[in-house]
Motif scaffolding. Structure first.
Motif, PDB file in Angstrom:
ATOM      1  N   LEU A  26       0.827  -1.206   0.000  1.00 59.84           N
ATOM      2  CA  LEU A  26       0.000   0.000   0.000  1.00 59.84           C
ATOM      3  C   LEU A  26       0.862   1.256   0.000  1.00 59.84           C
ATOM      4  CD1 LEU A  26      -2.842  -1.000   2.490  1.00 59.84           C
ATOM      5  CD2 LEU A  26      -2.895  -0.986  -0.003  1.00 59.84           C
ATOM      6  N   ARG A  27       1.948   1.232   0.751  1.00 61.08           N
ATOM      7  CA  ARG A  27       2.835   2.405   0.777  1.00 61.08           C
ATOM      8  C   ARG A  27       3.464   2.624  -0.599  1.00 61.08           C
ATOM      9  NH1 ARG A  27       3.462   7.268   1.252  1.00 61.08           N
ATOM     10  NH2 ARG A  27       5.625   7.969   1.209  1.00 61.08           N
ATOM     11  N   ARG A  73      -5.424   1.584  -6.381  1.00 62.48           N
ATOM     12  CA  ARG A  73      -4.186   2.241  -6.823  1.00 62.48           C
ATOM     13  C   ARG A  73      -4.366   3.747  -6.971  1.00 62.48           C
ATOM     14  NH1 ARG A  73      -6.261  -0.044 -11.549  1.00 62.48           N
ATOM     15  NH2 ARG A  73      -6.613   1.461 -13.230  1.00 62.48           N
ATOM     16  N   GLN A  74      -5.605   4.210  -7.156  1.00 62.85           N
ATOM     17  CA  GLN A  74      -5.858   5.651  -7.193  1.00 62.85           C
ATOM     18  C   GLN A  74      -6.100   6.226  -5.804  1.00 62.85           C
ATOM     19  OE1 GLN A  74      -8.931   6.768  -9.960  1.00 62.85           O
ATOM     20  NE2 GLN A  74      -7.927   5.803 -11.711  1.00 62.85           N
ATOM     21  N   LEU A  75      -6.688   5.413  -4.928  1.00 56.35           N
ATOM     22  CA  LEU A  75      -6.991   5.905  -3.583  1.00 56.35           C
ATOM     23  C   LEU A  75      -5.740   6.086  -2.734  1.00 56.35           C
ATOM     24  CD1 LEU A  75     -10.179   3.879  -2.587  1.00 56.35           C
ATOM     25  CD2 LEU A  75     -10.028   6.321  -3.115  1.00 56.35           C
ATOM     26  N   MET A  76      -4.754   5.203  -2.885  1.00 54.45           N
ATOM     27  CA  MET A  76      -3.596   5.262  -1.998  1.00 54.45           C
ATOM     28  C   MET A  76      -2.848   6.594  -2.073  1.00 54.45           C
ATOM     29  SD  MET A  76      -3.788   2.624  -0.193  1.00 54.45           S
ATOM     30  CE  MET A  76      -5.548   2.548  -0.493  1.00 54.45           C
ATOM     31  N   LEU A 106       3.168   6.885  -5.514  1.00 57.37           N
ATOM     32  CA  LEU A 106       3.088   7.284  -6.919  1.00 57.37           C
ATOM     33  C   LEU A 106       2.573   8.715  -7.004  1.00 57.37           C
ATOM     34  CD1 LEU A 106       1.580   4.002  -8.406  1.00 57.37           C
ATOM     35  CD2 LEU A 106       3.973   4.743  -8.421  1.00 57.37           C
ATOM     36  N   ALA A 107       3.430   9.648  -6.662  1.00 60.07           N
ATOM     37  CA  ALA A 107       3.013  11.044  -6.528  1.00 60.07           C
ATOM     38  C   ALA A 107       2.730  11.724  -7.858  1.00 60.07           C
ATOM     39  CB  ALA A 107       4.094  11.827  -5.778  1.00 60.07           C
ATOM     40  N   ASP A 108       3.114  11.095  -8.977  1.00 58.32           N
ATOM     41  CA  ASP A 108       2.872  11.730 -10.268  1.00 58.32           C
ATOM     42  C   ASP A 108       1.556  11.280 -10.897  1.00 58.32           C
ATOM     43  OD1 ASP A 108       3.652   9.141 -10.660  1.00 58.32           O
ATOM     44  OD2 ASP A 108       4.900   9.554 -12.422  1.00 58.32           O
ATOM     45  N   ALA A 109       0.720  10.587 -10.112  1.00 57.64           N
ATOM     46  CA  ALA A 109      -0.572  10.153 -10.632  1.00 57.64           C
ATOM     47  C   ALA A 109      -1.373  11.371 -11.085  1.00 57.64           C
ATOM     48  CB  ALA A 109      -1.336   9.387  -9.555  1.00 57.64           C
ATOM     49  N   PRO A 110      -1.982  11.328 -12.277  1.00 58.24           N
ATOM     50  CA  PRO A 110      -2.698  12.505 -12.802  1.00 58.24           C
ATOM     51  C   PRO A 110      -3.810  12.995 -11.890  1.00 58.24           C
ATOM     52  CG  PRO A 110      -2.339  10.867 -14.531  1.00 58.24           C
ATOM     53  CD  PRO A 110      -1.922  10.231 -13.258  1.00 58.24           C
ATOM     54  N   HIS A 111      -4.570  12.068 -11.301  1.00 55.09           N
ATOM     55  CA  HIS A 111      -5.672  12.506 -10.440  1.00 55.09           C
ATOM     56  C   HIS A 111      -5.157  13.207  -9.189  1.00 55.09           C
ATOM     57  CE1 HIS A 111      -4.487   8.532  -9.013  1.00 55.09           C
ATOM     58  NE2 HIS A 111      -5.000   8.845  -7.841  1.00 55.09           N
ATOM     59  N   LEU A 112      -3.965  12.793  -8.712  1.00 49.14           N
ATOM     60  CA  LEU A 112      -3.385  13.449  -7.546  1.00 49.14           C
ATOM     61  C   LEU A 112      -2.906  14.851  -7.907  1.00 49.14           C
ATOM     62  CD1 LEU A 112      -2.486  13.327  -4.612  1.00 49.14           C
ATOM     63  CD2 LEU A 112      -0.366  12.242  -5.369  1.00 49.14           C
ATOM     64  N   THR A 113      -2.320  14.996  -9.070  1.00 46.07           N
ATOM     65  CA  THR A 113      -1.899  16.323  -9.532  1.00 46.07           C
ATOM     66  C   THR A 113      -3.081  17.265  -9.619  1.00 46.07           C
ATOM     67  OG1 THR A 113      -0.089  15.302 -10.798  1.00 46.07           O
ATOM     68  CG2 THR A 113      -0.728  17.556 -11.382  1.00 46.07           C
ATOM     69  N   ALA A 114      -4.188  16.773 -10.143  1.00 46.92           N
ATOM     70  CA  ALA A 114      -5.392  17.593 -10.251  1.00 46.92           C
ATOM     71  C   ALA A 114      -5.925  17.969  -8.876  1.00 46.92           C
ATOM     72  CB  ALA A 114      -6.452  16.851 -11.057  1.00 46.92           C
ATOM     73  N   LEU A 115      -5.888  17.012  -7.938  1.00 47.95           N
ATOM     74  CA  LEU A 115      -6.374  17.303  -6.591  1.00 47.95           C
ATOM     75  C   LEU A 115      -5.532  18.382  -5.928  1.00 47.95           C
ATOM     76  CD1 LEU A 115      -8.173  16.623  -4.112  1.00 47.95           C
ATOM     77  CD2 LEU A 115      -6.439  14.940  -3.469  1.00 47.95           C
ATOM     78  N   ARG A 116      -4.228  18.258  -6.021  1.00 46.50           N
ATOM     79  CA  ARG A 116      -3.346  19.234  -5.381  1.00 46.50           C
ATOM     80  C   ARG A 116      -3.545  20.627  -5.979  1.00 46.50           C
ATOM     81  NH1 ARG A 116       1.935  15.280  -5.005  1.00 46.50           N
ATOM     82  NH2 ARG A 116       1.562  14.536  -2.870  1.00 46.50           N
TER      83      ARG A 116
END
Length: 472
Positions: free
Chosen positions: A243-244, A353-356, A249-259
């Motif tokens: 899980l860690r 994998r998107q939630l983590m 995976l900090a470059d995930a597109p959805h994470l970039t959009a959230l930030r």
């Protein structure tokens, strides 16, 4: 070694990366992928009643077969009548609310209980054609309390165990179900029953002593209804390292959009199925109180609630969805600014994998069910955190996970003011304290891992005789 056969109400999606239905699916699929085996359950599909004659398995409807790596999956359809009586009816209209202490939401119809028994017998008859005498059968959850009885009626003498993923209530609560004695008699046909916590196991044993003239022997064996069986506590875990790794995976597109959308604001995050046992209404109320009492946090924090719909054809679930949609709109209407939406409420599911990475980005994980067997979201959130700068888990004292993760901020989900204060404490907590709390939780989770849960239960089941001796 004898083959492991897993049985559950539903079989998990077999495509890599798809969202699973919850803790049961994630835990079982990971366990089977490790050792290989057979998994049997309902396909999720219904067929017209006319296709299957009453009390028949219809030879023209054999189980469908698929493969996922070392796992063979067998699925069978239900008729619409069976779905209504077994799934919508007794399982989720009677058992689910009662076992979660929500007796005011429970209903009982004898017809639905008969449908529950009928489907358990149908599962047993399908399964009997697939297993061999040496197989060890591991059933899961409240849908299958009658499966072992059905298998015994067919003469199977295999070792059969049941793991209950949800809470088991005190005798005074369980006896509100009019057929509690019939249900428990069937449940005692299992050789081993596993629970998430000692409180759940103790409640089961208390019922047998108080209502069934049962007894508990010095070695822990329980005797009731002419049967001997064993019980144990097997808290389900997670794979911390996996899980860690997904969370990193900090470059995930959805994470970039959230930030980008957060603009530097702190994130409070929750992920729960849309269910009345999860305490979502109380959680919204606590967040509203926090905003009302802490104006300094306005425009500095956002709350993301992901609540995938489930059982959407059940009225109680339709009602809670309407209520929460209304509450989310009202809270945003009260506090939102042109450039700030304090509450984001999403009714959809996301793959793990998107939630983590989202968990890792959240300063606070808010997990406050009214009652829960374990709640793997709490463990997933803690596992996803960066040990150098971890977030804070705010956890209901009534989740099974609270027995292990006592380094979280434990709250009473019925205490709106207490939860609001916990949010303030979590958002303002110094990094040193966050690291200490997080390290303590990781130690527990590494010990009570997914592998240990699997190996302990299956190992204990394999050690039992092929049929536990009858007490007469």
């Amino acid at each position: 070694m004898s083959r492991l056969v897993v049985v559950s109400n539903r079989v998990a999606p077999i495509n890599e990366g798809e969202a699973t239905a919850g803790g049961l699916a994630a835990g079982v699929m990971d366990a089977l992928r490790h050792s290989g085996g057979l998994w049997f359950g309902w396909s999720g599909q219904t067929v017209p009643d006319a296709v299957v004659p009453p009390d028949s398995l219809a030879p023209g409807l054999p189980p469908a077969v698929a493969r996922s790596g070392p796992v063979t999956l067998y699925t069978t359809d239900l008729t619409q009548r069976d779905y209504n009586d077994y799934y919508r009816g007794f399982a989720n209209g009677t058992l689910w609310p009662t076992l979660h202490y929500q007796t005011g939401l429970a209903r009982f119809e004898r017809r639905e209980f008969e449908g529950y028994r009928r489907v358990n017998r149908h599962f047993a008859r399908h399964l009997a054609a697939l297993v061999t005498p040496g197989d060890v059968i591991w059933a899961h959850d409240y849908h299958l309390m009658g499966l072992a009885a059905g298998l015994r009626e067919l003469g199977l003498r295999n070792r059969i165990g049941l793991f209950l993923h949800i809470p088991f209530p005190a005798p005074a609560v369980l006896t509100t179900i009019p057929v509690h004695a019939e249900l428990m008699r069937a449940l005692c046909q299992y050789d081993l029953i596993g629970f998430q916590t000692e409180a759940d196991r103790r409640a089961f044993a208390d019922y047998l002593r108080q209502e069934a003239e049962g007894q508990e022997l010095p070695d822990g064996t329980l005797q009731a209804f002419g049967r001997s069986l064993r019980t144990g506590v097997y808290p389900i875990g997670v794979d911390v390292d996996a899980l860690r790794a997904e969370a990193a995976l900090a470059d995930a597109p959805h994470l970039t959009a959230l930030r980008a959308g957060l603009g530097g604001r702190a994130l409070v995050m929750s992920v729960e199925r849309l269910d009345y046992s999860k305490g979502l209404r109380q959680r919204f109320a606590a967040y509203e109180r926090f905003l009302a009492e802490q104006p300094d946090w306005h425009r500095r924090v956002e709350y993301l609630q992901i609540a995938p719909p489930s059982r959407s054809d059940v009225e109680a679930y339709q009602a809670i969805r309407r209520e929460l949609e209304g509450e989310a709109g009202r809270i945003n209407g009260r506090f939102a600014e042109l450039d700030w939406t304090p509450l984001r409420y999403l009714n959809r599911s996301f793959p793990r994998r998107q939630l983590m990475p989202l968990y890792a980005a959240a300063q606070v994980g808010l997990v406050t069910p009214l009652r829960d067997g374990m709640n793997l979201v709490a463990k997933e959130y803690a596992a996803a955190q960066n040990p150098e700068d971890p977030g804070v888990l705010v956890l209901s004292q009534f989740a099974g996970a609270a027995r292990e993760l006592d380094a979280a901020l434990l709250v009473n989900p019925h205490d709106e003011a207490g939860m609001a204060m916990a949010l303030k404490q979590a958002l303002g907590m110094a990094v040193e304290e966050r690291r200490e709390r997080h390290a303590a939780m990781l130690r527990v989770m590494r010990h009570n891992s997914l592998e240990r849960w699997r190996d302990r239960f299956v190992g204990d089941l394999r050690q039992l005789p092929s049929l536990v001796a009858s007490t007469g």
